[in-house]
Design a protein around this motif. Structure first.
Motif, PDB file in Angstrom:
ATOM      1  N   MET A 130      35.720 -37.193  27.670  1.00  0.00           N
ATOM      2  CA  MET A 130      36.385 -35.997  27.186  1.00  0.00           C
ATOM      3  C   MET A 130      37.281 -35.468  28.294  1.00  0.00           C
ATOM      4  O   MET A 130      36.866 -35.354  29.430  1.00  0.00           O
ATOM      5  CB  MET A 130      35.345 -34.959  26.780  1.00  0.00           C
ATOM      6  N   THR A 131      38.504 -35.120  27.910  1.00  0.00           N
ATOM      7  CA  THR A 131      39.452 -34.610  28.894  1.00  0.00           C
ATOM      8  C   THR A 131      39.241 -33.109  29.115  1.00  0.00           C
ATOM      9  O   THR A 131      38.674 -32.410  28.269  1.00  0.00           O
ATOM     10  CB  THR A 131      40.898 -34.849  28.428  1.00  0.00           C
ATOM     11  N   LEU A 132      39.730 -32.636  30.247  1.00  0.00           N
ATOM     12  CA  LEU A 132      39.596 -31.225  30.579  1.00  0.00           C
ATOM     13  C   LEU A 132      40.269 -30.313  29.546  1.00  0.00           C
ATOM     14  O   LEU A 132      39.691 -29.292  29.166  1.00  0.00           O
ATOM     15  CB  LEU A 132      40.138 -30.962  31.988  1.00  0.00           C
ATOM     16  N   PRO A 133      41.476 -30.637  29.050  1.00  0.00           N
ATOM     17  CA  PRO A 133      42.081 -29.767  28.032  1.00  0.00           C
ATOM     18  C   PRO A 133      41.229 -29.654  26.751  1.00  0.00           C
ATOM     19  O   PRO A 133      41.123 -28.568  26.177  1.00  0.00           O
ATOM     20  CB  PRO A 133      43.430 -30.420  27.735  1.00  0.00           C
ATOM     21  N   THR A 190      41.904 -33.119  17.032  1.00  0.00           N
ATOM     22  CA  THR A 190      41.531 -33.637  18.344  1.00  0.00           C
ATOM     23  C   THR A 190      40.155 -34.312  18.283  1.00  0.00           C
ATOM     24  O   THR A 190      39.960 -35.377  18.868  1.00  0.00           O
ATOM     25  CB  THR A 190      41.516 -32.499  19.384  1.00  0.00           C
ATOM     26  N   THR A 250      39.904 -38.165  19.329  1.00  0.00           N
ATOM     27  CA  THR A 250      39.483 -38.448  20.705  1.00  0.00           C
ATOM     28  C   THR A 250      37.981 -38.472  20.925  1.00  0.00           C
ATOM     29  O   THR A 250      37.545 -38.900  21.993  1.00  0.00           O
ATOM     30  CB  THR A 250      40.088 -37.410  21.680  1.00  0.00           C
TER      31      THR A 250
END
Length: 164
Positions: A1-4, A75, A79
């Motif tokens: 998981m990305t920070l955004p 999202t 993702t």
């Protein structure tokens, strides 16, 4: 998981909870207090509230949560996978249907009707007591539950991310 994505999930958790708190206040005590006022006081107060809500932070939060919920759903689908994706998607859907759509279909039309009425007439008092207060409060409680559930689903999704 990305920070955004993680940041979006955390912010939405807080935003859903804050929105729920505003709705809870109305369902729990504000509408009851307005209904207990004598004469046209409750009607007038609610007419003012319905006008002022467009000028404050709450409306930005409420309206902003709709596209943010769509972004969350998209999202999550693109993702994430597994339980967090399902929980985040459900949270977005619960907000969109149980809060945003309910507001558009039920609360706003009642607010618009109330806005057109003269607070001092018997017809307005009858509408206020027999229709507006019970129906508006019911649908507001639905919004409260939906926002609370959305926040809890987000929290559960975040907790699953932590463990995974």
């Amino acid at each position: 998981m990305t920070l955004p994505i993680l940041t979006l999930a955390q912010m939405l958790t807080v935003a859903y909870a804050l929105t729920s708190g505003v709705f809870l206040a109305f369902s729990d005590f504000i509408m009851r207090a307005l209904a207990l006022t004598s004469g046209p006081g409750g009607v007038e107060a609610m007419q003012h509230i319905n006008r002022e809500v467009f000028r404050i932070v709450f409306m930005v939060l409420f309206l902003g949560l709709a596209p943010a919920s769509l972004l969350l759903i998209g999202t999550s689908a693109l993702t994430l996978n597994g339980t967090p994706a399902t929980l985040f998607t459900l949270a977005g859907l619960v907000y969109l249907i149980g809060c945003f759509l309910v507001t558009i279909l039920f609360n706003v039309p009642m607010n618009e009707t109330l806005a057109k009425l003269d607070a001092g007439t018997a017809t307005t008092t009858e509408y206020w007591v027999d229709a507006y207060v019970p129906r508006w409060t019911f649908w507001n409680t639905v919004r409260t539950i939906a926002c609370t559930l959305a926040a809890l689903l987000m929290l559960a999704g975040l907790m699953r991310l932590q463990v995974a």
